[in-house]
Write an enzyme that holds these catalytic residues in place. Structure first.
Site, PDB file in Angstrom:
ATOM      1  CE  LYS A 157      24.097   0.278 -38.950  1.00  0.00           C
ATOM      2  NZ  LYS A 157      22.715   0.650 -39.287  1.00  0.00           N
ATOM      3  NE  ARG A 209      23.980   5.182 -34.713  1.00  0.00           N
ATOM      4  CZ  ARG A 209      23.702   3.883 -34.738  1.00  0.00           C
ATOM      5  NH1 ARG A 209      24.573   2.995 -34.374  1.00  0.00           N
ATOM      6  NH2 ARG A 209      22.518   3.488 -35.139  1.00  0.00           N
ATOM      7  NE  ARG A 251      15.351  -4.212 -36.380  1.00  0.00           N
ATOM      8  CZ  ARG A 251      16.350  -3.345 -36.402  1.00  0.00           C
ATOM      9  NH1 ARG A 251      17.546  -3.732 -36.758  1.00  0.00           N
ATOM     10  NH2 ARG A 251      16.146  -2.092 -36.074  1.00  0.00           N
ATOM     11  NE  ARG A 303      16.512  -2.377 -32.201  1.00  0.00           N
ATOM     12  CZ  ARG A 303      17.580  -2.087 -32.950  1.00  0.00           C
ATOM     13  NH1 ARG A 303      18.326  -3.061 -33.433  1.00  0.00           N
ATOM     14  NH2 ARG A 303      17.897  -0.847 -33.220  1.00  0.00           N
ATOM     15  NE  ARG A 349      16.713   3.527 -34.773  1.00  0.00           N
ATOM     16  CZ  ARG A 349      16.384   2.255 -34.968  1.00  0.00           C
ATOM     17  NH1 ARG A 349      15.140   1.855 -34.759  1.00  0.00           N
ATOM     18  NH2 ARG A 349      17.285   1.402 -35.362  1.00  0.00           N
TER      19      ARG A 349
HETATM   20  P1  AP5 Z   1      19.436  -5.178 -39.599  1.00  0.00           P
HETATM   21  O1  AP5 Z   1      20.553  -6.028 -40.051  1.00  0.00           O
HETATM   22  O2  AP5 Z   1      18.893  -5.397 -38.220  1.00  0.00           O
HETATM   23  O3  AP5 Z   1      19.784  -3.643 -39.842  1.00  0.00           O
HETATM   24  P2  AP5 Z   1      20.776  -2.673 -39.098  1.00  0.00           P
HETATM   25  O4  AP5 Z   1      21.374  -1.799 -40.151  1.00  0.00           O
HETATM   26  O5  AP5 Z   1      21.716  -3.417 -38.215  1.00  0.00           O
HETATM   27  O6  AP5 Z   1      19.709  -1.864 -38.268  1.00  0.00           O
HETATM   28  P3  AP5 Z   1      19.712  -1.322 -36.794  1.00  0.00           P
HETATM   29  O7  AP5 Z   1      18.342  -0.753 -36.564  1.00  0.00           O
HETATM   30  O8  AP5 Z   1      20.179  -2.334 -35.809  1.00  0.00           O
HETATM   31  O9  AP5 Z   1      20.709  -0.194 -36.925  1.00  0.00           O
HETATM   32  P4  AP5 Z   1      20.755   1.007 -36.068  1.00  0.00           P
HETATM   33  O10 AP5 Z   1      22.003   1.553 -36.612  1.00  0.00           O
HETATM   34  O11 AP5 Z   1      19.680   2.001 -36.049  1.00  0.00           O
HETATM   35  O12 AP5 Z   1      20.650   0.379 -34.601  1.00  0.00           O
HETATM   36  P5  AP5 Z   1      21.724   0.079 -33.505  1.00  0.00           P
HETATM   37  O13 AP5 Z   1      21.327  -1.134 -32.816  1.00  0.00           O
HETATM   38  O14 AP5 Z   1      23.102   0.216 -34.050  1.00  0.00           O
HETATM   39  O15 AP5 Z   1      18.257  -5.311 -40.672  1.00  0.00           O
HETATM   40  C1  AP5 Z   1      17.008  -4.639 -40.490  1.00  0.00           C
HETATM   41  C2  AP5 Z   1      15.849  -5.572 -40.919  1.00  0.00           C
HETATM   42  O16 AP5 Z   1      15.932  -5.782 -42.329  1.00  0.00           O
HETATM   43  C3  AP5 Z   1      15.930  -6.967 -40.286  1.00  0.00           C
HETATM   44  O17 AP5 Z   1      14.629  -7.407 -40.032  1.00  0.00           O
HETATM   45  C4  AP5 Z   1      16.609  -7.825 -41.351  1.00  0.00           C
HETATM   46  O18 AP5 Z   1      16.213  -9.193 -41.266  1.00  0.00           O
HETATM   47  C5  AP5 Z   1      16.121  -7.172 -42.638  1.00  0.00           C
HETATM   48  N1  AP5 Z   1      17.113  -7.212 -43.711  1.00  0.00           N
HETATM   49  C6  AP5 Z   1      18.470  -7.084 -43.596  1.00  0.00           C
HETATM   50  N2  AP5 Z   1      19.058  -7.170 -44.813  1.00  0.00           N
HETATM   51  C7  AP5 Z   1      18.040  -7.316 -45.708  1.00  0.00           C
HETATM   52  C8  AP5 Z   1      18.000  -7.455 -47.137  1.00  0.00           C
HETATM   53  N3  AP5 Z   1      19.112  -7.417 -47.898  1.00  0.00           N
HETATM   54  N4  AP5 Z   1      16.779  -7.589 -47.720  1.00  0.00           N
HETATM   55  C9  AP5 Z   1      15.636  -7.613 -46.962  1.00  0.00           C
HETATM   56  N5  AP5 Z   1      15.620  -7.499 -45.624  1.00  0.00           N
HETATM   57  C10 AP5 Z   1      16.797  -7.350 -44.993  1.00  0.00           C
HETATM   58  O19 AP5 Z   1      21.502   1.357 -32.559  1.00  0.00           O
HETATM   59  C11 AP5 Z   1      20.294   1.540 -31.842  1.00  0.00           C
HETATM   60  C12 AP5 Z   1      20.406   2.824 -31.024  1.00  0.00           C
HETATM   61  O20 AP5 Z   1      21.522   2.730 -30.097  1.00  0.00           O
HETATM   62  C13 AP5 Z   1      20.700   4.097 -31.836  1.00  0.00           C
HETATM   63  O21 AP5 Z   1      19.528   4.679 -32.351  1.00  0.00           O
HETATM   64  C14 AP5 Z   1      21.377   4.964 -30.762  1.00  0.00           C
HETATM   65  O22 AP5 Z   1      20.442   5.545 -29.889  1.00  0.00           O
HETATM   66  C15 AP5 Z   1      22.195   3.961 -29.962  1.00  0.00           C
HETATM   67  N6  AP5 Z   1      23.573   3.821 -30.489  1.00  0.00           N
HETATM   68  C16 AP5 Z   1      24.146   2.695 -31.026  1.00  0.00           C
HETATM   69  N7  AP5 Z   1      25.406   2.929 -31.397  1.00  0.00           N
HETATM   70  C17 AP5 Z   1      25.660   4.236 -31.097  1.00  0.00           C
HETATM   71  C18 AP5 Z   1      26.782   5.087 -31.256  1.00  0.00           C
HETATM   72  N8  AP5 Z   1      27.916   4.645 -31.842  1.00  0.00           N
HETATM   73  N9  AP5 Z   1      26.687   6.365 -30.836  1.00  0.00           N
HETATM   74  C19 AP5 Z   1      25.573   6.824 -30.277  1.00  0.00           C
HETATM   75  N10 AP5 Z   1      24.452   6.091 -30.095  1.00  0.00           N
HETATM   76  C20 AP5 Z   1      24.497   4.805 -30.506  1.00  0.00           C
END
Ligand code: AP5
Length: 214
Positions: free
Chosen positions: A13, A88, A127, A160, A171
């Protein structure tokens, strides 16, 4: 254009949201990045969020909704934005809907980046994230030019805290229980677009652009 990015943790994402923000010149609003910046700066919000994030749990809705609603009211969001990691939960989606209704606005697309769980764990362990500007890399699929150093700003790349395998599993469980129901929520609103996130990053990007520009 107002876009929501849906998908499991590590589905890509953030990667796609950054590419779309660059292409369409609209802000990329990542709640995860906002929380991490607050943790880094030792704010009260950051201290509260860290307790949940380190366990792989969601930060409570009451700490999240107002933050996003305030952000989308800012001037730079008037021509659109990309929400990454929000909503979410169903209550977060309802809170967003209410705020948009008050503004006389609506979401144009909810893009679901589909990746099976087995691919996710592999992606997360590889990552690396920039501790300074938040850019994301993968040691195999999207490696930086110089190992351990951000191409964009030259700062150190880190694993991370919540990318440890046991936290990733938690997660994923939380995603299936609390976030996956949003797929039907946005399908029922007629704004859902699903793309195959297992493809190469550029191919995924092109599929999303095809949907947005059709
Ligand atoms: P990446 O693009 O980083 O993936 P992502 O979907 O953004 O993953 P996140 O881990 O950031 O999502 P998340 O939803 O768990 O975390 P967030 O920060 O929102 O890609 C992942 C890896 O794959 C990278 O290394 C990339 O290079 C690689 N990649 C990408 N595309 C690829 C492809 N096509 N092929 C191969 N490799 C690829 O949230 C973190 C925490 O914050 C949550 O757990 C929660 O505790 C809190 N939080 C955040 N938002 C909320 C909310 N709205 N409500 C409550 N808690 C929240």
């Amino acid at each position: 254009m107002k876009i929501i990015m849906l998908g499991a943790p590590g589905a890509g994402k953030g990667t796609q949201a950054k590419m779309l923000a660059d292409k369409y010149h609209i802000p990329h609003i990542s709640t995860g990045d906002i929380f991490r910046a607050n943790i880094k700066n030792g704010t009260e919000l950051g201290n509260k969020a860290k307790v949940f994030m380190d366990k792989g749990m969601l930060v409570p809705d009451e700490l999240t909704c107002d933050l996003v609603v305030d952000r989308i009211k800012q001037e730079d969001c008037k021509d659109g934005y990309i929400l990454d990691g929000f909503p979410r939960t169903i209550p977060q989606a309802e809170c967003l809907d209410q705020a948009l209704e008050t503004l006389g606005d609506k979401i144009d697309y909810a893009v679901d980046v589909e990746v099976p769980d087995e691919n996710i764990v592999r992606r997360m362990s590889g990552r690396r994230a920039c501790a300074s500007c938040g850019a994301t890399y993968h040691i195999v699929y999207n490696a930086p030019e110089k190992e351990g150093v951000c191409d964009r700003c030259g700062a150190e790349l880190i694993l991370r805290d919540d990318d440890k395998p046991e936290t990733v599993q938690k997660r994923l469980t939380v995603y299936h229980e609390q976030t996956q129901p949003l797929i039907d929520y946005y399908k029922n609103k007629g704004v859902l677009a699903q793309v195959d996130g297992t493809k190469d990053m550029q191919e995924v990007f092109q599929s999303i652009v095809n949907v947005l520009e059709k």
